[in-house]
Enzyme design. Structure first.
Site, short mmCIF file in Angstrom:
data_model
loop_
_atom_site.label_atom_id
_atom_site.label_comp_id
_atom_site.label_asym_id
_atom_site.label_seq_id
_atom_site.Cartn_x
_atom_site.Cartn_y
_atom_site.Cartn_z
N GLU A 88 0.86 -1.17 -0.08
CA GLU A 88 -0.19 0.06 0.17
C GLU A 88 0.94 1.36 0.03
OE1 GLU A 88 -3.45 -1.04 2.32
OE2 GLU A 88 -3.39 1.00 3.21
N GLU A 140 -10.22 -1.20 9.53
CA GLU A 140 -9.86 -2.15 8.13
C GLU A 140 -11.44 -2.37 7.73
OE1 GLU A 140 -7.23 -1.72 6.99
OE2 GLU A 140 -5.95 -3.30 7.73
N GLU A 210 -13.21 8.03 11.42
CA GLU A 210 -13.43 7.62 9.96
C GLU A 210 -14.36 8.85 9.37
OE1 GLU A 210 -11.83 5.63 7.81
OE2 GLU A 210 -10.94 4.48 9.33
C1 HMH Z 1 -8.52 6.67 7.27
N1 HMH Z 1 -8.91 4.44 7.72
C2 HMH Z 1 -8.12 5.42 7.26
N2 HMH Z 1 -7.21 5.06 6.11
C3 HMH Z 1 -7.01 3.78 5.79
N3 HMH Z 1 -6.04 3.53 4.93
C4 HMH Z 1 -7.82 2.84 6.20
C5 HMH Z 1 -8.68 3.09 7.47
C6 HMH Z 1 -7.52 1.20 6.02
O1 HMH Z 1 -6.29 0.88 5.77
#
Ligand code: HMH
Length: 221
Positions: A88, A140, A210
């Site tokens: 990633e 996740e 989130e």
């Molecule tokens: C803010 N939440 C956020 N970024 C991510 N990359 C993930 C979850 C999942 O890896």
């Protein structure tokens, strides 16, 4: 009647905030093709900063699993998550150069700083494996649910955003999230009421963070 697992109960109980995190206007606008490129680029730069903080967080989960879990496969599953995260980080660098986003000059915004300090608070030895792995699953799962929603039949997701959606919306990532959920359920089943209550509060906090992260990415300031 079969008793449902603890995380399933929470998903029902906290459906509203869960929906705010997984069906956010940012995601809906990817899905209908109306997301502004500037919002996507802001999200990309900010999420790269988040992912850099996520690396030590996963490492701390791995350490806790190794010390506290009775099941060896937990370490294998978390290790596979670390491998995905390694990919990633490279993907973010490629994607950023494609869109002309300079990753070394990103200034983390308030919501991002709040999320990164939350991660850091969970890395402390005082937070047990059950709480940390529950938060990990929730983090996740939100991305999985959100981006998978942009790949459903009939979506208008622009081609140039499909790869991003695939990264978290693919079936393999879905399976990985379900594996994390099973770990969380198993740990919660045998945890004290106090730990379960703390883990539930962390679950809710992840959903709020989130939601705020998407808000930050959407805003055009
Ligand atoms: C803010 N939440 C956020 N970024 C991510 N990359 C993930 C979850 C999942 O890896």
């Amino acid at each position: 009647m079969e008793r449902s697992a603890i995380t399933e109960t929470w998903l029902r109980k906290h459906r509203q905030i869960y929906q705010r995190a997984t069906r956010h206007p940012f995601i809906l606008s990817i899905r209908d093709g109306s997301l502004h490129l500037s919002s996507f680029k802001r999200w990309l730069g900010q999420d790269y900063v988040f992912v850099r903080a996520f690396v030590p967080f996963i490492a701390s989960i791995l350490l806790k699993a190794w010390k506290e879990s009775d099941d060896n496969t937990d370490v294998d599953i978390i290790l596979s998550g670390i491998a995905t995260l390694n990919d990633e980080v490279s993907w973010f660098k490629r994607e950023a150069s494609k869109w002309g986003v300079a990753l070394d000059t990103i200034v983390p915004q308030h919501a991002n700083l709040a999320y990164c300090s939350f991660l850091e608070s969970l890395m402390s030895a005082g937070v047990d494996y059950t709480q940390a792995v529950t938060a990990f699953w929730a983090i996740e799962a939100v991305y999985q649910e959100s981006f998978a929603h942009c790949l459903e039949d009939g979506c208008n997701t622009p081609d140039e955003l499909k790869e991003t959606c695939q990264r978290w919306g693919n079936d393999g990532f879905g399976q990985y999230c379900r594996a994390l959920q099973s770990i969380a359920n198993r740990q919660l089943e045998k945890a004290s009421d106090e730990v379960v209550a703390k883990a539930e509060a962390l679950f809710i906090r992840v959903l709020e963070l989130e939601d705020e992260f998407w808000n930050m990415s959407t805003c055009t300031m």
